[in-house]
Motif scaffolding. Structure first.
Motif, PDB file in Angstrom:
ATOM      1  N   GLY A 176       0.802  -1.222   0.000  1.00 39.68           N
ATOM      2  CA  GLY A 176       0.000   0.000   0.000  1.00 39.68           C
ATOM      3  C   GLY A 176       0.829   1.264   0.000  1.00 39.68           C
ATOM      4  N   ASP A 177       2.125   1.163  -0.293  1.00 39.69           N
ATOM      5  CA  ASP A 177       2.996   2.332  -0.231  1.00 39.69           C
ATOM      6  C   ASP A 177       3.767   2.491  -1.535  1.00 39.69           C
ATOM      7  OD1 ASP A 177       5.681   3.801   0.617  1.00 39.69           O
ATOM      8  OD2 ASP A 177       4.195   4.213   2.163  1.00 39.69           O
ATOM      9  N   SER A 178       4.001   3.735  -1.931  1.00 42.20           N
ATOM     10  CA  SER A 178       4.783   4.061  -3.130  1.00 42.20           C
ATOM     11  C   SER A 178       4.212   3.324  -4.339  1.00 42.20           C
ATOM     12  CB  SER A 178       6.270   3.785  -2.902  1.00 42.20           C
ATOM     13  OG  SER A 178       6.753   4.579  -1.831  1.00 42.20           O
ATOM     14  N   ASP A 179       4.976   2.395  -4.938  1.00 39.90           N
ATOM     15  CA  ASP A 179       4.503   1.701  -6.141  1.00 39.90           C
ATOM     16  C   ASP A 179       3.745   0.411  -5.858  1.00 39.90           C
ATOM     17  OD1 ASP A 179       5.452   3.499  -8.121  1.00 39.90           O
ATOM     18  OD2 ASP A 179       7.486   2.746  -7.835  1.00 39.90           O
ATOM     19  N   SER A 180       3.617   0.037  -4.591  1.00 36.18           N
ATOM     20  CA  SER A 180       2.848  -1.154  -4.225  1.00 36.18           C
ATOM     21  C   SER A 180       1.388  -0.736  -4.075  1.00 36.18           C
ATOM     22  CB  SER A 180       3.370  -1.754  -2.919  1.00 36.18           C
ATOM     23  OG  SER A 180       2.609  -2.875  -2.540  1.00 36.18           O
ATOM     24  N   ILE A 181       0.613  -0.901  -5.120  1.00 34.34           N
ATOM     25  CA  ILE A 181      -0.731  -0.309  -5.174  1.00 34.34           C
ATOM     26  C   ILE A 181      -1.849  -1.334  -5.267  1.00 34.34           C
ATOM     27  CG2 ILE A 181       0.140   1.823  -6.203  1.00 34.34           C
ATOM     28  CD1 ILE A 181      -0.790   0.765  -8.925  1.00 34.34           C
ATOM     29  N   GLN A 182      -1.530  -2.608  -5.337  1.00 32.58           N
ATOM     30  CA  GLN A 182      -2.589  -3.605  -5.543  1.00 32.58           C
ATOM     31  C   GLN A 182      -3.501  -3.736  -4.335  1.00 32.58           C
ATOM     32  OE1 GLN A 182       0.435  -6.535  -6.976  1.00 32.58           O
ATOM     33  NE2 GLN A 182      -1.134  -7.038  -8.488  1.00 32.58           N
ATOM     34  N   LEU A 183      -2.985  -3.446  -3.158  1.00 37.41           N
ATOM     35  CA  LEU A 183      -3.783  -3.353  -1.937  1.00 37.41           C
ATOM     36  C   LEU A 183      -3.626  -1.930  -1.422  1.00 37.41           C
ATOM     37  CD1 LEU A 183      -2.666  -6.699  -0.243  1.00 37.41           C
ATOM     38  CD2 LEU A 183      -4.820  -6.283  -1.457  1.00 37.41           C
ATOM     39  N   SER A 184      -4.731  -1.301  -1.071  1.00 36.66           N
ATOM     40  CA  SER A 184      -4.668   0.117  -0.721  1.00 36.66           C
ATOM     41  C   SER A 184      -4.016   0.356   0.633  1.00 36.66           C
ATOM     42  CB  SER A 184      -6.075   0.726  -0.712  1.00 36.66           C
ATOM     43  OG  SER A 184      -6.793   0.283   0.423  1.00 36.66           O
ATOM     44  N   ARG A 185      -3.435   1.535   0.786  1.00 33.83           N
ATOM     45  CA  ARG A 185      -2.850   1.922   2.063  1.00 33.83           C
ATOM     46  C   ARG A 185      -3.922   1.949   3.148  1.00 33.83           C
ATOM     47  NH1 ARG A 185       1.788   4.451   3.766  1.00 33.83           N
ATOM     48  NH2 ARG A 185       1.616   5.634   5.710  1.00 33.83           N
ATOM     49  N   GLU A 186      -5.117   2.413   2.798  1.00 34.35           N
ATOM     50  CA  GLU A 186      -6.212   2.493   3.774  1.00 34.35           C
ATOM     51  C   GLU A 186      -6.586   1.114   4.284  1.00 34.35           C
ATOM     52  OE1 GLU A 186      -5.747   6.051   1.669  1.00 34.35           O
ATOM     53  OE2 GLU A 186      -6.160   4.057   0.814  1.00 34.35           O
ATOM     54  N   THR A 200     -17.250 -13.645   4.071  1.00 33.69           N
ATOM     55  CA  THR A 200     -18.040 -14.727   3.491  1.00 33.69           C
ATOM     56  C   THR A 200     -17.272 -16.036   3.610  1.00 33.69           C
ATOM     57  OG1 THR A 200     -17.083 -14.235   1.323  1.00 33.69           O
ATOM     58  CG2 THR A 200     -19.192 -13.192   1.841  1.00 33.69           C
ATOM     59  N   THR A 201     -17.971 -17.142   3.449  1.00 35.89           N
ATOM     60  CA  THR A 201     -17.305 -18.440   3.557  1.00 35.89           C
ATOM     61  C   THR A 201     -16.561 -18.811   2.281  1.00 35.89           C
ATOM     62  OG1 THR A 201     -19.352 -19.558   2.889  1.00 35.89           O
ATOM     63  CG2 THR A 201     -18.940 -19.320   5.257  1.00 35.89           C
ATOM     64  N   LYS A 202     -16.774 -18.054   1.218  1.00 35.70           N
ATOM     65  CA  LYS A 202     -16.015 -18.227  -0.023  1.00 35.70           C
ATOM     66  C   LYS A 202     -15.610 -16.846  -0.529  1.00 35.70           C
ATOM     67  CE  LYS A 202     -18.184 -22.532  -1.615  1.00 35.70           C
ATOM     68  NZ  LYS A 202     -18.935 -23.194  -2.717  1.00 35.70           N
ATOM     69  N   ASP A 203     -14.477 -16.788  -1.195  1.00 37.99           N
ATOM     70  CA  ASP A 203     -14.008 -15.530  -1.789  1.00 37.99           C
ATOM     71  C   ASP A 203     -13.934 -14.411  -0.755  1.00 37.99           C
ATOM     72  OD1 ASP A 203     -13.901 -16.776  -4.313  1.00 37.99           O
ATOM     73  OD2 ASP A 203     -16.028 -16.373  -4.638  1.00 37.99           O
ATOM     74  N   ALA A 400       1.405  -0.063 -14.620  1.00 36.89           N
ATOM     75  CA  ALA A 400       1.051  -0.487 -13.268  1.00 36.89           C
ATOM     76  C   ALA A 400      -0.146  -1.421 -13.282  1.00 36.89           C
ATOM     77  CB  ALA A 400       0.746   0.733 -12.409  1.00 36.89           C
ATOM     78  N   PRO A 401      -0.210  -2.359 -12.361  1.00 39.79           N
ATOM     79  CA  PRO A 401      -1.414  -3.196 -12.232  1.00 39.79           C
ATOM     80  C   PRO A 401      -2.570  -2.366 -11.695  1.00 39.79           C
ATOM     81  CG  PRO A 401       0.066  -3.598 -10.406  1.00 39.79           C
ATOM     82  CD  PRO A 401       0.798  -2.666 -11.333  1.00 39.79           C
ATOM     83  N   LYS A 402      -3.744  -2.934 -11.741  1.00 40.94           N
ATOM     84  CA  LYS A 402      -4.926  -2.236 -11.246  1.00 40.94           C
ATOM     85  C   LYS A 402      -4.786  -1.977  -9.751  1.00 40.94           C
ATOM     86  CE  LYS A 402      -9.987  -2.458 -11.385  1.00 40.94           C
ATOM     87  NZ  LYS A 402     -11.161  -3.281 -11.810  1.00 40.94           N
ATOM     88  N   ALA A 403      -5.131  -0.776  -9.332  1.00 41.78           N
ATOM     89  CA  ALA A 403      -4.965  -0.394  -7.929  1.00 41.78           C
ATOM     90  C   ALA A 403      -6.179  -0.790  -7.100  1.00 41.78           C
ATOM     91  CB  ALA A 403      -4.722   1.110  -7.814  1.00 41.78           C
ATOM     92  N   ALA A 404      -5.920  -1.284  -5.890  1.00 43.26           N
ATOM     93  CA  ALA A 404      -6.948  -1.556  -4.886  1.00 43.26           C
ATOM     94  C   ALA A 404      -8.138  -2.313  -5.472  1.00 43.26           C
ATOM     95  CB  ALA A 404      -7.416  -0.250  -4.248  1.00 43.26           C
ATOM     96  N   GLU A 409      -7.693  -8.950  -4.466  1.00 42.60           N
ATOM     97  CA  GLU A 409      -7.556  -9.334  -3.061  1.00 42.60           C
ATOM     98  C   GLU A 409      -8.149 -10.714  -2.820  1.00 42.60           C
ATOM     99  OE1 GLU A 409      -9.174  -7.830   1.331  1.00 42.60           O
ATOM    100  OE2 GLU A 409      -9.327  -6.502  -0.405  1.00 42.60           O
ATOM    101  N   ARG A 410      -9.360 -10.930  -3.334  1.00 41.62           N
ATOM    102  CA  ARG A 410     -10.015 -12.233  -3.139  1.00 41.62           C
ATOM    103  C   ARG A 410      -9.219 -13.345  -3.822  1.00 41.62           C
ATOM    104  NH1 ARG A 410     -14.652  -8.950  -4.554  1.00 41.62           N
ATOM    105  NH2 ARG A 410     -16.051  -8.644  -2.767  1.00 41.62           N
ATOM    106  N   ASN A 411      -8.802 -13.091  -5.068  1.00 36.88           N
ATOM    107  CA  ASN A 411      -8.101 -14.123  -5.827  1.00 36.88           C
ATOM    108  C   ASN A 411      -6.742 -14.447  -5.212  1.00 36.88           C
ATOM    109  OD1 ASN A 411     -10.220 -14.274  -7.657  1.00 36.88           O
ATOM    110  ND2 ASN A 411      -9.318 -12.804  -9.070  1.00 36.88           N
ATOM    111  N   LEU A 412      -6.079 -13.438  -4.658  1.00 41.26           N
ATOM    112  CA  LEU A 412      -4.789 -13.675  -4.019  1.00 41.26           C
ATOM    113  C   LEU A 412      -4.943 -14.601  -2.819  1.00 41.26           C
ATOM    114  CD1 LEU A 412      -1.747 -12.962  -3.840  1.00 41.26           C
ATOM    115  CD2 LEU A 412      -2.408 -11.075  -2.310  1.00 41.26           C
ATOM    116  N   LEU A 413      -5.929 -14.326  -1.972  1.00 41.91           N
ATOM    117  CA  LEU A 413      -6.150 -15.184  -0.806  1.00 41.91           C
ATOM    118  C   LEU A 413      -6.604 -16.579  -1.237  1.00 41.91           C
ATOM    119  CD1 LEU A 413      -7.708 -12.831   1.887  1.00 41.91           C
ATOM    120  CD2 LEU A 413      -5.330 -13.158   1.198  1.00 41.91           C
ATOM    121  N   ALA A 414      -7.374 -16.645  -2.326  1.00 43.14           N
ATOM    122  CA  ALA A 414      -7.806 -17.956  -2.825  1.00 43.14           C
ATOM    123  C   ALA A 414      -6.597 -18.778  -3.287  1.00 43.14           C
ATOM    124  CB  ALA A 414      -8.799 -17.780  -3.969  1.00 43.14           C
ATOM    125  N   TRP A 415      -5.619 -18.103  -3.901  1.00 44.56           N
ATOM    126  CA  TRP A 415      -4.416 -18.821  -4.332  1.00 44.56           C
ATOM    127  C   TRP A 415      -3.667 -19.371  -3.126  1.00 44.56           C
ATOM    128  CZ3 TRP A 415       0.801 -18.625  -3.442  1.00 44.56           C
ATOM    129  CH2 TRP A 415       1.595 -19.431  -4.277  1.00 44.56           C
TER     130      TRP A 415
END
Length: 712
Positions: A176-186, A200-203, A400-404, A409-415
């Protein structure tokens, strides 16, 4: 006869109990006191060290370590400096999950050179940040900084100086800082409220009870990024693997401690303004459920011993380190014969910082231990820092990848879930995997093993003759932990040496009501000569307990509570371990261990999962286990304040994974329509599938059927 003599002696002894079970005291939070008590021998410390390292890995979601997929590093935009170069870098710590930063290298490295990992704290856009002129002038006036130009970017100053000393430096972005934008700082650093769409129990998303029950958290993601960053640094041909260091301040100090604690490839560490017996780190990115239960930052730093390590103090939570924490670290290093390998740079007159004075202490410490040949003490020189636009990783050629992105987020945790599940299922299919992967994880989830269940003593309150048996009520006092368990024993006068621990969420009443009536299934056991023990597990009879206690932090993050305190589920499992330990080691009481032949345990209703966890940890101390699961799964809990919530509970194949730890001991299972695959695999691996009995009859018949099985 010996049993009745022992009882007579007990009746003559004054009964003492705790004023109160310590578990009723206020919960601990990140602002508590976290002393470090070094062991008296290296052997003792090595055992403790192994456990705390494992605790960090489990809490961070890194047990087992996620599959290391290709980094696919991209280096571009090289900038030539005076004796060093700067490159823009990004790579994938997990598929599609980008780590961003800058790589500094000496212009003409001579042979293999040291590598340095530089983590940063919570300053917004830290790597790209330039200090405002007014702030910098005040810092120069106070002696914290030296130069009006170089002081604009302390990170560039540090990286440049290290590169000019001959080091390759990797400085990466916190999430969430500088160029790391895939998960928001907030989200990463400012999370406050649970998000219904992510709970949720999925995703699911980060900070949800589902993520917590799978040990998925921001601290773990950042720790993984550090590990993969070390992989990247060591992939560079000029980097000497025997001279790799890590440093960082504040939140970067937390990352420094954790990486040095769990990764032996780090040979020197210098965590700044974070090693303390006081506040442990206030950000959500510095906390995780399970992480600091019965441990803390000073012990985390101790895990790096006896390798060279430096740290500092400032006018913050580290200000008492010289008298609280550092002497104990010196004592540990002295045990290794390496007392001079640990350094404390005093600086209580400065605020929270990684200023020029502290940076100089790090350079000088690194110069000494890595034999860099620079003149000591090492002092920075002035230069013109690069503007942010020259350091940023993303551009037209490197979009840059899509921000926030919530879907990311869901797909990363699913992986991570799928990857862990694949590894853990493979482990459950062999006795070695159960022993080396799932059992060590369960020990951390519950926070106690059978071996350290504690010194448990029996305090008799009342004894009543009841025809063919004697009813004993009293309390088991765990002297080691300051805990107590109220129990009732129904012991036949012609005791056959067998005991069944009969547990239910109604407590002692599951065995014997206040009016004296005995559970019919329990009576069947008593009439056979078997003693039956019932117990009130911690807070089990508290009808007002709809939600577990949490610390007084307004942010709805489980890690602020369960990063420092055992879950209620775990506390109840501790009680079960206390009971079993007493039975196996007691030299007095209704059923002294000298006459004990067999211990079985049965868990009904909401207590079934607790019994599964405790019995799995108790190993051969329990001969057979009967469990009614009622189909319970940790992965279905959607409130981290639920009394059955257990951090990490769903990760290791959920409840069936804990039950699988019973193998190869006889198991009677109710509440499941069929035997779960994890249990079947575990018993097949030990060629004991016949020792699993799955009961699918009417609920009213369960206990009667189980009592028949327990008599075998």
């Amino acid at each position: 006869m010996k049993r009745f003599i022992a009882l007579a002696v007990l009746l003559c002894v004054a009964v003492t109990t705790f004023a109160e079970d310590v578990r009723h005291q206020p919960l601990k939070d990140l602002n508590g006191y976290f002393p470090f008590n070094p062991p008296s021998s290296i052997d003792q410390w090595e055992q403790r060290k192994e456990y705390v390292r494992r605790q960090i890995l489990v809490a961070a979601g890194l047990w087992p370590m996620p599959t290391k997929t290709p980094l696919n590093p991209v280096l571009h935009g090289k900038i030539e400096g005076d004796g060093y170069t700067v490159e823009k870098v990004y790579f994938e710590s997990a598929p599609g999950f980008f780590v961003t930063g800058n790589l500094y290298r000496p212009t003409n490295p001579q042979g293999k050179v040291p590598g340095v990992m530089l983590a940063h704290g919570h300053r917004k856009d830290a790597r790209l940040h330039l200090t405002p002129e007014k702030t910098l002038r005040n810092q120069i006036a106070d002696g914290a900084e030296r130069f009006e130009r170089a002081g604009r970017s302390t990170y560039q100053s540090q990286c440049r100086q290290l590169a000019k000393m001959g080091c390759v430096v990797w400085q990466w972005d916190m999430l969430g800082d500088s160029d790391s934008i895939q998960l928001s700082r907030e989200l990463v650093h400012g999370f406050a409220k649970q998000r219904a769409e992510m709970n949720t129990t999925k995703d699911w998303g980060l900070f949800s009870p589902q993520a917590e029950s799978h040990c998925q958290n921001v601290l773990g993601l950042q720790t993984l990024n550090a590990i993969r960053g070390l992989d990247f640094l060591l992939s560079l041909p000029e980097v000497d693997p025997q001279r790799v260091a890590v440093t960082g301040a504040s939140g970067g100090g937390t990352q420094t401690m954790l990486l040095a604690a769990i990764d032996d490839r780090i040979k020197l560490s210098f965590p700044v303004v974070m090693v303390s017996t006081a506040m442990q780190g206030g950000c959500t990115c510095e906390n995780a459920s399970l992480l600091r239960v019965n441990t803390g930052n000073v012990e985390f730093a101790a895990l790096a011993a006896p390798k060279p390590q430096g740290m500092n103090t400032a006018n913050d939570w580290t200000k008492e380190m010289a008298t609280k924490g550092f002497p104990e670290l010196q004592q540990l290093y002295a045990t290794y014969g390496k007392k001079n390998n640990v350094l404390l740079k005093r600086g209580e007159h400065f605020p929270h910082n990684y200023n020029a004075v502290t940076r100089s202490a790090f350079y000088t410490f690194l110069n000494k231990h890595f034999k860099l040949g620079s003149q000591a003490p090492v002092i920075e020189t002035d230069f013109d820092p690069l503007p942010p636009e020259q350091l940023t990783v993303w551009d037209e050629k490197h979009p840059a990848p899509k921000a926030a992105d919530p879907d990311f987020e869901r797909n990363l945790l699913a992986w991570f879930t799928e990857d862990a599940d694949k590894q853990i299922r493979a482990a459950a299919a062999s006795p070695e995997g159960l022993r080396d992967v799932i059992l060590p994880a369960a020990e951390v989830l519950i926070g106690r093993t059978y071996a350290n269940a504690g010194d448990v003593q029996w305090a008799l309150k009342q004894e009543q003759e009841q025809g063919g048996y004697v009813k004993h009520t009293g309390t088991l006092l765990n002297k080691t932990y300051g805990e107590e368990v109220n129990v009732v024993w129904l012991c036949p006068k012609q005791w056959n040496g067998r005991v069944v621990i009969w547990l239910d969420d109604s407590g002692q009443a599951a065995v014997c009501d206040e009016d004296g009536s005995v559970n019919l299934s329990a009576m069947k056991l008593i009439q056979s000569g078997t003693a039956v023990l019932g117990a009130d597990l911690f807070n089990e009879n508290d009808e007002t307990l709809k939600q577990t206690r949490v610390v007084a932090n307004p942010r709805e993050f489980a890690g602020y509570t369960f990063g420092y305190n055992h879950a209620l589920f775990a506390k109840r499992a501790h009680d079960v371990l206390s009971i079993v330990s007493f039975l196996r080691h007691a030299d007095s009481g209704p059923c002294p261990s000298s006459d004990l032949k067999n211990v079985a345990i049965a868990g009904w209703n909401g207590t079934g999962p607790v019994v599964a966890a405790a019995s799995g940890l108790a190993g051969d101390a329990i001969d057979r286990t009967a469990i009614d699961t009622q189909g319970f799964r940790f992965g279905e809990i959607l409130d981290y304040r639920h009394p059955m919530f257990l951090p990490g509970g769903a990760k290791y194949l959920d409840l069936p994974g804990l039950i699988a730890l019973q193998a190869p001991r006889p198991l009677w299972l109710a509440g499941e329509s069929e035997t779960p695959a994890a249990i079947t695999s575990a018993y097949q691996a030990t060629s004991r599938t016949a020792d699993v009995v799955t009961f699918t009859g009417e609920a009213a018949q369960q206990q009667s059927a189980a009592s028949e099985w327990l008599l075998k």
